[in-house]
Scaffold this active site. Structure first.
Site, PDB file in Angstrom:
ATOM      1  N   ASP A  37       0.816  -1.213   0.000  1.00  0.00           N
ATOM      2  CA  ASP A  37       0.000   0.000   0.000  1.00  0.00           C
ATOM      3  C   ASP A  37       0.852   1.265   0.000  1.00  0.00           C
ATOM      4  O   ASP A  37       0.415   2.304  -0.480  1.00  0.00           O
ATOM      5  CB  ASP A  37      -0.923  -0.008   1.223  1.00  0.00           C
ATOM      6  CG  ASP A  37      -1.883  -1.188   1.207  1.00  0.00           C
ATOM      7  OD1 ASP A  37      -2.621  -1.329   0.213  1.00  0.00           O
ATOM      8  OD2 ASP A  37      -1.878  -1.972   2.169  1.00  0.00           O
ATOM      9  N   SER A  39       3.623  -6.667   2.129  1.00  0.00           N
ATOM     10  CA  SER A  39       3.301  -7.566   3.242  1.00  0.00           C
ATOM     11  C   SER A  39       1.884  -7.359   3.761  1.00  0.00           C
ATOM     12  O   SER A  39       1.234  -8.300   4.210  1.00  0.00           O
ATOM     13  CB  SER A  39       4.309  -7.367   4.382  1.00  0.00           C
ATOM     14  OG  SER A  39       4.475  -5.999   4.670  1.00  0.00           O
ATOM     15  N   GLU A  58       2.318   6.801  -2.425  1.00  0.00           N
ATOM     16  CA  GLU A  58       3.207   7.731  -3.132  1.00  0.00           C
ATOM     17  C   GLU A  58       2.615   8.140  -4.476  1.00  0.00           C
ATOM     18  O   GLU A  58       2.660   9.311  -4.869  1.00  0.00           O
ATOM     19  CB  GLU A  58       4.575   7.093  -3.350  1.00  0.00           C
ATOM     20  CG  GLU A  58       5.448   6.995  -2.114  1.00  0.00           C
ATOM     21  CD  GLU A  58       6.872   6.602  -2.463  1.00  0.00           C
ATOM     22  OE1 GLU A  58       7.324   6.968  -3.569  1.00  0.00           O
ATOM     23  OE2 GLU A  58       7.520   5.930  -1.650  1.00  0.00           O
TER      24      GLU A  58
END
Length: 471
Positions: free
Chosen positions: A167, A198, A172
């Site tokens: 995420d 992850s 960004e």
């Protein structure tokens, strides 16, 4: 981050990258032809044609912008072949031009052995694929690289932006897009997330919204890749966050302070464990359970603005890829200016009188989430949707035992944590919130990225961007 490419408007081949003489078909008796591969097309000349230097031009030029695939494979008599499939626009005598399938196969028999010919065929096929569907960039080269890339890149040639990561990289990308002067147009380009991190909360949420069973790892990646292939997209809410230091950020997932943020950031050192890092981080943070002091205020969702009652003025949710949606409802836009936070007052002023101020000022955790999943295995807000116009605010008051807190997180894997009726856990759907820490203690996060601990407030902006979804 990858993207689906639109055909460039200008014709022309450019410098020759590869050239050779091959059979003009898969059969051993096919006539030979000269091929020249340029950045924009595969030029084909009949017998006697020269590659790259003929002023008369090629007999045929296959535009790589029209190419959808290429493959290499062995052939009889130690030869090999490579083929490409294109869908060029062809105009009929009457009516508008339409794309028609065109497949060309070329026979390679330059090397004395089968392996050598196959390597040549694979080199051509691989280069054709790279040129027809380029990748921008292949990987993050440094911190904030994706943010800078999408902020400064010419995005006119792309239809869709595909992010394969966790995420944090998508965070960004979203903020880089919102810093562009043409943000209103670029935010209409659909975003696609392929889980490669992850947590993968947004990927898990989209998989959930599509009605798929809970999956993780490779199965979640396969489901998200299938969603990418379908090409359907819908609108998604974003939350605008303003900090006391003057920053303004746009968030698609959630904002947190306290226990959940501690787990997220403290477990970074276990990233190689994948999603298991959060289990280990939870146990460690339980052992040193902290209490945070601050003031929490919010604007609750009114009865007419509930997450399950969209306005009759709302446009259809899902559109085929390539169709731009209208300006998001509820968003104030003026001449390219960013959407105004009309529900908020400056942080130096008290919240409006119709807001709710939480009487308690000691918390274990505060988390404002706008998607269903906090992680692959954490269904935190089962009622959430991509464009429900709602921030799902959870807060845990001080005094909760470690055992009760552990039970909540175990139940969150199934989305049944609210059924426990824990007196220390509060949930309220809101349109805006403000959090004012008493001291700069604890970790704040936005979409899984660390943020300086300071007063923060945010509000929902309906349908501000688009994402690929399964239905």
């Amino acid at each position: 981050m990858a993207a689906g490419r639109r055909a460039p408007p200008e014709p022309g081949g450019g410098p020759v990258l590869l050239q050779g003489v091959f059979g003009a078909g898969p059969s051993p008796g096919a006539a030979s032809c000269s091929l020249a591969l340029t950045p924009r097309e595969l030029q084909v000349r009949g017998p006697g044609g020269s590659c790259g230097g003929s002023s008369a031009g090629p007999d045929a030029a296959l535009r790589l912008a029209d190419c959808v695939g290429s493959a290499a494979f062995p052939a009889a008599s130690s030869a090999a072949c490579f083929s490409l499939v294109c869908y060029p626009l062809r105009g009929p005598r009457w009516g508008s031009p339409a794309r028609q399938r065109l497949e060309r196969t070329f026979r390679v028999c330059l090397a004395p052995d089968a392996e050598g010919n196959l390597r040549i065929a694979q080199a051509w096929s691989r280069r054709i694929r790279e040129l027809s569907v380029p990748v921008v960039p292949a990987q993050d080269e440094r911190a904030h690289h994706a943010h800078e890339k999408v902020r400064d890149e010419d995005l006119s040639q792309w239809d869709t932006l595909v992010v394969m990561s966790g995420d944090g990289l998508l965070y960004e990308v979203v903020n880089g897009l919102m810093e562009r002067p043409d943000w209103e147009d670029t935010m209409k380009k659909p975003l696609c997330i392929l889980p490669g991190g992850s947590g993968n909360a947004l990927a898990a949420s989209i998989n959930h919204y599509a009605g798929n069973d809970h999956v993780a790892k490779k199965k979640l990646l396969m489901n998200c890749a299938f969603i990418l292939c379908k090409g359907l997209h819908t609108q998604m809410d974003l939350v605008s966050l303003s900090t006391a230091s003057g920053k303004r950020l746009f968030s698609f997932l959630g904002f947190g302070w306290g226990f959940i943020s501690d787990v997220d950031i403290d477990s970074e050192k276990y990233r190689r464990l994948g999603n298991a890092r959060f289990t280990l981080g939870t146990l460690q943070c339980l052992a040193k359970l902290r209490v945070y002091q601050g003031r929490l205020s919010y604007l609750p969702v009114g009865p007419e603005q509930g997450p399950s009652t969209p306005s009759s003025r709302d446009p259809p949710g899902t559109l085929p890829n390539g169709q731009a949606g209208p300006v998001p409802l509820g968003t104030e836009v003026s001449g390219g200016a960013l959407p105004a936070d009309s529900l908020l007052v400056p942080l130096c002023q008290p919240v409006p009188g119709h807001w709710t101020v939480v009487p308690e000022e000691e918390f274990v955790s505060v988390y404002a989430i706008y998607q269903s999943h906090l992680g692959t295995n954490l269904l935190m807000a089962p009622a959430a949707g991509l464009h429900d116009g709602c921030i799902h605010l959870f807060y845990l008051r001080a005094g909760i035992s470690r055992l009760a807190l552990l039970k909540i997180f175990l139940a969150m894997a199934r989305g049944t944590h609210l059924d426990l009726n824990c007196p220390h856990l509060r949930y309220v759907p809101v349109r805006a919130f403000r959090l004012e820490p008493r001291t700069a203690a604890g970790i704040m996060t936005v979409d899984g990225e660390a943020l300086a601990c300071e007063p923060v407030q945010g509000q929902i902006h309906n349908r501000l961007c688009r994402v690929l979804t399964g239905s």
